[in-house]
Design an enzyme around this catalytic site. Structure first.
Site, PDB file in Angstrom:
ATOM      1  N   LYS A   8       0.820  -1.223   0.000  1.00 34.15           N
ATOM      2  CA  LYS A   8       0.000   0.000   0.000  1.00 34.15           C
ATOM      3  C   LYS A   8       0.849   1.267   0.000  1.00 34.15           C
ATOM      4  CE  LYS A   8      -2.311  -0.693   3.820  1.00 34.15           C
ATOM      5  NZ  LYS A   8      -1.934  -2.055   4.233  1.00 34.15           N
ATOM      6  N   ARG A  83      -9.619   2.243   8.763  1.00 33.63           N
ATOM      7  CA  ARG A  83      -9.402   0.817   9.028  1.00 33.63           C
ATOM      8  C   ARG A  83     -10.503   0.221   9.891  1.00 33.63           C
ATOM      9  NH1 ARG A  83      -3.153   1.318   8.693  1.00 33.63           N
ATOM     10  NH2 ARG A  83      -2.441  -0.825   8.629  1.00 33.63           N
ATOM     11  N   ARG A 128      14.517  -7.279  12.482  1.00 32.43           N
ATOM     12  CA  ARG A 128      13.558  -6.347  13.082  1.00 32.43           C
ATOM     13  C   ARG A 128      12.860  -7.003  14.270  1.00 32.43           C
ATOM     14  NH1 ARG A 128      10.973  -3.268   7.984  1.00 32.43           N
ATOM     15  NH2 ARG A 128       9.266  -3.020   9.443  1.00 32.43           N
TER      16      ARG A 128
HETATM   17  P1  AMP Z   1       0.801   0.683   8.529  1.00 26.92           P
HETATM   18  O1  AMP Z   1       2.166   1.142   8.239  1.00 26.92           O
HETATM   19  O2  AMP Z   1      -0.249   1.386   7.727  1.00 26.92           O
HETATM   20  O3  AMP Z   1       0.646  -0.809   8.444  1.00 26.92           O
HETATM   21  O4  AMP Z   1       0.510   1.058  10.060  1.00 26.92           O
HETATM   22  C1  AMP Z   1       1.336   0.619  11.107  1.00 26.92           C
HETATM   23  C2  AMP Z   1       0.563   0.556  12.411  1.00 26.92           C
HETATM   24  O5  AMP Z   1       0.054   1.857  12.750  1.00 26.92           O
HETATM   25  C3  AMP Z   1      -0.673  -0.337  12.388  1.00 26.92           C
HETATM   26  O6  AMP Z   1      -0.350  -1.695  12.625  1.00 26.92           O
HETATM   27  C4  AMP Z   1      -1.498   0.275  13.531  1.00 26.92           C
HETATM   28  O7  AMP Z   1      -0.992  -0.099  14.796  1.00 26.92           O
HETATM   29  C5  AMP Z   1      -1.237   1.749  13.344  1.00 26.92           C
HETATM   30  N1  AMP Z   1      -2.230   2.359  12.427  1.00 26.92           N
HETATM   31  C6  AMP Z   1      -2.003   2.867  11.189  1.00 26.92           C
HETATM   32  N2  AMP Z   1      -3.134   3.335  10.650  1.00 26.92           N
HETATM   33  C7  AMP Z   1      -4.117   3.115  11.566  1.00 26.92           C
HETATM   34  C8  AMP Z   1      -5.514   3.367  11.601  1.00 26.92           C
HETATM   35  N3  AMP Z   1      -6.151   3.907  10.557  1.00 26.92           N
HETATM   36  N4  AMP Z   1      -6.185   3.012  12.723  1.00 26.92           N
HETATM   37  C9  AMP Z   1      -5.569   2.476  13.776  1.00 26.92           C
HETATM   38  N5  AMP Z   1      -4.256   2.180  13.807  1.00 26.92           N
HETATM   39  C10 AMP Z   1      -3.529   2.505  12.713  1.00 26.92           C
END
Ligand code: AMP
Length: 186
Positions: A8, A83, A128
């Protein structure tokens, strides 16, 4: 939209560039706050480390503030938001206020087993510590439980574009552009 590891972030940046609008990634904003040790980062990290979602109130307010910035005035591309169902409702309210509409939702479809295997390999190679197998699996689970149902919500609005997310980055980008270039902008 798409499960963790679907690509994404990469595709969002390229597509946003193509349309001349900012890519707003909630994950990136959280990560920046974690690196800078801000109060928001401290709160978010507890959840992120466990593969859980950051609470809606925190996330919603952050997105609301971000899309209020001048660069988002002509439009914006959201990566990783909404989400949850509560975030869908909140986003509807935010967009109404801008006078625009949500033009399209891109869903990247991928082979889940393959993606998990890739993420595990990457976590091992890069050492990581935050990406343990347990957390990687939990992130996929949370996506399935809380986010996948949103695809149906947007499908009933007729704005979903399901794109095959497997293959080379450039091939996936081309599929996304082919779908989005013909969508009228609000
Ligand atoms: P991502 O890089 O988009 O996978 O986001 C990393 C982490 O940030 C996710 O696993 C969540 O813990 C948090 N996160 C990102 N976007 C959201 C969202 N829209 N709602 C809640 N938590 C989020």
């Amino acid at each position: 939209m798409g499960p963790p590891g679907a690509g994404k972030g990469t595709q969002a940046r390229v597509a946003a560039d193509h349309f001349g609008i900012p890519a707003i990634s909630t994950g990136d904003i959280f990560r920046t706050n974690v690196s800078n040790g801000t109060p928001l980062g401290k709160k978010a990290q507890e959840y992120m480390d466990q593969g859980e979602y950051v609470p809606d109130e925190v996330t919603n307010l952050m997105v609301r503030n971000r899309i209020d910035e001048p660069d988002a005035e002509p439009g914006f591309l959201l990566d990783g938001y909404p989400r949850t169902l509560a975030q869908v409702e909140e986003l509807d309210g935010m967009i109404k206020y801008t006078g625009h509409a949500l033009d399209a939702v891109v869903v990247l479809t991928v082979d889940a087993d393959e993606i998990v295997a890739q993420l595990l390999r990457r976590a091992q190679v890069e050492g990581r510590a935050d990406d343990t197998e347990e957390v990687i699996r939990r992130r996929q689970e949370v996506y399935g439980e809380q986010t996948e149902p949103l695809v149906e919500v947007y499908r009933t609005r007729g704005i979903v574009h399901e794109i095959d997310g497997m293959g080379a980055v450039e091939e996936v980008t081309k599929r996304i552009f082919d779908a989005l270039d013909v969508v009228p902008q609000s």
